[in-house]
Design an enzyme around this catalytic site. Structure first.
Site, PDB file in Angstrom:
ATOM      1  N   ASN A   8      20.998  10.413  20.942  1.00  0.00           N
ATOM      2  CA  ASN A   8      20.108   9.091  20.898  1.00  0.00           C
ATOM      3  C   ASN A   8      19.612   9.176  20.350  1.00  0.00           C
ATOM      4  O   ASN A   8      18.134   9.537  19.623  1.00  0.00           O
ATOM      5  CB  ASN A   8      19.854   7.984  21.856  1.00  0.00           C
ATOM      6  N   LYS A  10      17.650   6.255  18.382  1.00  0.00           N
ATOM      7  CA  LYS A  10      17.465   5.292  18.122  1.00  0.00           C
ATOM      8  C   LYS A  10      17.146   4.043  16.627  1.00  0.00           C
ATOM      9  O   LYS A  10      17.980   5.110  15.950  1.00  0.00           O
ATOM     10  CB  LYS A  10      15.667   5.062  19.209  1.00  0.00           C
ATOM     11  N   HIS A  94      20.521   0.411  27.417  1.00  0.00           N
ATOM     12  CA  HIS A  94      19.602   1.152  27.809  1.00  0.00           C
ATOM     13  C   HIS A  94      18.432   0.338  27.491  1.00  0.00           C
ATOM     14  O   HIS A  94      18.231  -0.644  27.436  1.00  0.00           O
ATOM     15  CB  HIS A  94      19.852   1.933  25.499  1.00  0.00           C
ATOM     16  N   GLU A  96      15.301   0.064  26.844  1.00  0.00           N
ATOM     17  CA  GLU A  96      14.597   0.339  26.056  1.00  0.00           C
ATOM     18  C   GLU A  96      15.403  -1.223  25.298  1.00  0.00           C
ATOM     19  O   GLU A  96      15.385  -1.738  24.682  1.00  0.00           O
ATOM     20  CB  GLU A  96      14.662   0.972  24.305  1.00  0.00           C
ATOM     21  N   GLU A 164      18.801   7.154  34.277  1.00  0.00           N
ATOM     22  CA  GLU A 164      17.633   7.584  32.457  1.00  0.00           C
ATOM     23  C   GLU A 164      16.655   6.673  32.463  1.00  0.00           C
ATOM     24  O   GLU A 164      16.167   5.543  33.385  1.00  0.00           O
ATOM     25  CB  GLU A 164      18.433   7.115  31.661  1.00  0.00           C
ATOM     26  N   GLY A 170      10.772   9.968  27.089  1.00  0.00           N
ATOM     27  CA  GLY A 170      10.511   9.839  25.721  1.00  0.00           C
ATOM     28  C   GLY A 170       8.737  10.519  26.402  1.00  0.00           C
ATOM     29  O   GLY A 170       7.473  10.607  25.623  1.00  0.00           O
ATOM     30  N   SER A 212      13.846  13.031  28.480  1.00  0.00           N
ATOM     31  CA  SER A 212      12.915  14.548  28.054  1.00  0.00           C
ATOM     32  C   SER A 212      14.004  15.317  28.336  1.00  0.00           C
ATOM     33  O   SER A 212      13.245  16.755  28.983  1.00  0.00           O
ATOM     34  CB  SER A 212      10.880  14.383  28.741  1.00  0.00           C
ATOM     35  N   GLY A 232      17.045  12.147  24.169  1.00  0.00           N
ATOM     36  CA  GLY A 232      16.169  10.504  22.326  1.00  0.00           C
ATOM     37  C   GLY A 232      15.743  11.927  21.938  1.00  0.00           C
ATOM     38  O   GLY A 232      15.957  12.491  21.252  1.00  0.00           O
TER      39      GLY A 232
HETATM   40  C1  PEP Z   1      16.549   7.885  25.844  1.00  0.00           C
HETATM   41  O1  PEP Z   1      15.689   7.240  25.379  1.00  0.00           O
HETATM   42  O2  PEP Z   1      17.911   8.451  26.095  1.00  0.00           O
HETATM   43  C2  PEP Z   1      15.899   9.515  26.100  1.00  0.00           C
HETATM   44  C3  PEP Z   1      16.679  10.099  27.228  1.00  0.00           C
HETATM   45  O3  PEP Z   1      14.908   9.339  25.382  1.00  0.00           O
HETATM   46  P1  PEP Z   1      14.469  11.013  25.499  1.00  0.00           P
HETATM   47  O4  PEP Z   1      14.752  11.588  25.017  1.00  0.00           O
HETATM   48  O5  PEP Z   1      12.848  11.183  23.813  1.00  0.00           O
HETATM   49  O6  PEP Z   1      13.129  11.242  27.274  1.00  0.00           O
END
Ligand code: PEP
Length: 251
Positions: A8, A10, A94, A96, A164, A170, A212, A232
């Site tokens: 992803n 983003k 998602h 976000e 998630e 993040g 993460s 991400g």
């Molecule tokens: C995400 O936002 O879908 C995500 C998993 O981000 P990250 O891997 O940066 O935690």
């Protein structure tokens, strides 16, 4: 079983040149990705570019899907346009986007749209906080039920659920969910799906984890029973993303 690995991006990278560089790095290592169900969810502006090289890596995804058809709708990207660029998968709901006001009701409508249009939906769910009283189970239960509202039992196998937990997104590997905790959540999600769709259909839904995931924790996290990852920040470096793919393959 082939594991699922979703990048992803983003709202990254910041320029077309950077996107090209990232893509070149992924294409060089495409042999690893081909052994998985690899999905690249790029920003709409880079879908054409990524779509032109995706065949050697996996499949192309959008980070959202619009309910709005072609017409006088300034700023919208229609599903027809996405499909025209080769999009086969869409991330839906998602956290976000939920933070920007997207409700589970809207998520369920987008899910219906994806199914009708033959796009594989990756529906994101996850609690904001992992409180010590375990209230997150109820939060997740109601989020899953409302986000999947209206989904037919016969269509359940077409979806991917991305668990998630918002508090784990993040950060870094040390702040991610621990494999034992994740394992409980995967069991819980499967139980909710079973109550909704019955055992057979629920068993066919892929449940993946995001929050993460990095090269250092990918292998351990797979012990949870998750069937892959939504990645991400670590998907923005070809090297890290390849290492995650290798960790899955060497599990
Ligand atoms: C995400 O936002 O879908 C995500 C998993 O981000 P990250 O891997 O940066 O935690």
């Amino acid at each position: 079983m082939k594991y699922i690995l979703v990048a992803n991006w983003k709202s990254h990278p910041g320029s077309l040149d950077e996107a090209k560089r990232l893509l070149v790095g992924l294409v060089k290592q495409s042999a690893n990705f081909k052994k998985l169900h690899t999905v690249i969810a790029a920003p709409n502006i880079f879908l054409d570019l990524v779509g032109s090289k995706i065949r050697s890596i996996g499949v192309l995804a959008s980070q959202d899907i619009s309910l709005i058809p072609k017409g006088t709708h300034t700023g919208e990207t229609t599903v027809e346009m996405l499909k025209g660029l080769g999009v086969k998968v869409s991330i839906i709901g998602h956290s976000e986007r939920r933070k920007l006001g997207e409700t589970s009701d809207l998520v369920s409508k987008k899910l219906g749209q994806a199914i009708r249009e033959g796009i594989t939906p990756i529906v994101c769910v996850g609690e904001d906080a992992h409180d010590t009283e375990g209230r997150y189970y109820e939060v997740l239960n109601s989020q899953i039920r409302s986000s999947l509202e209206g989904l037919k039992k016969t269509d359940a196998k077409k979806i991917v659920v991305a668990y998630e937990p918002v508090w784990a997104i993040g950060k870094s590997a040390k702040d991610a969910m621990q494999p034992n905790d994740l394992s409980q959540m995967v069991i819980f999600i499967r139980k909710v799906l079973t109550e909704m769709f019955g055992r057979n259909a629920a068993d066919q839904v892929a449940i993946i984890y995001g929050g993460s995931v990095e090269p250092g924790n990918a292998r351990e996290l797979l012990k949870s029973g998750a069937q892959g990852f939504l990645v991400g920040h670590s998907s923005l470096s070809a090297k890290s993303f390849v290492e995650i793919a290798k960790a899955i393959l060497n599990k």
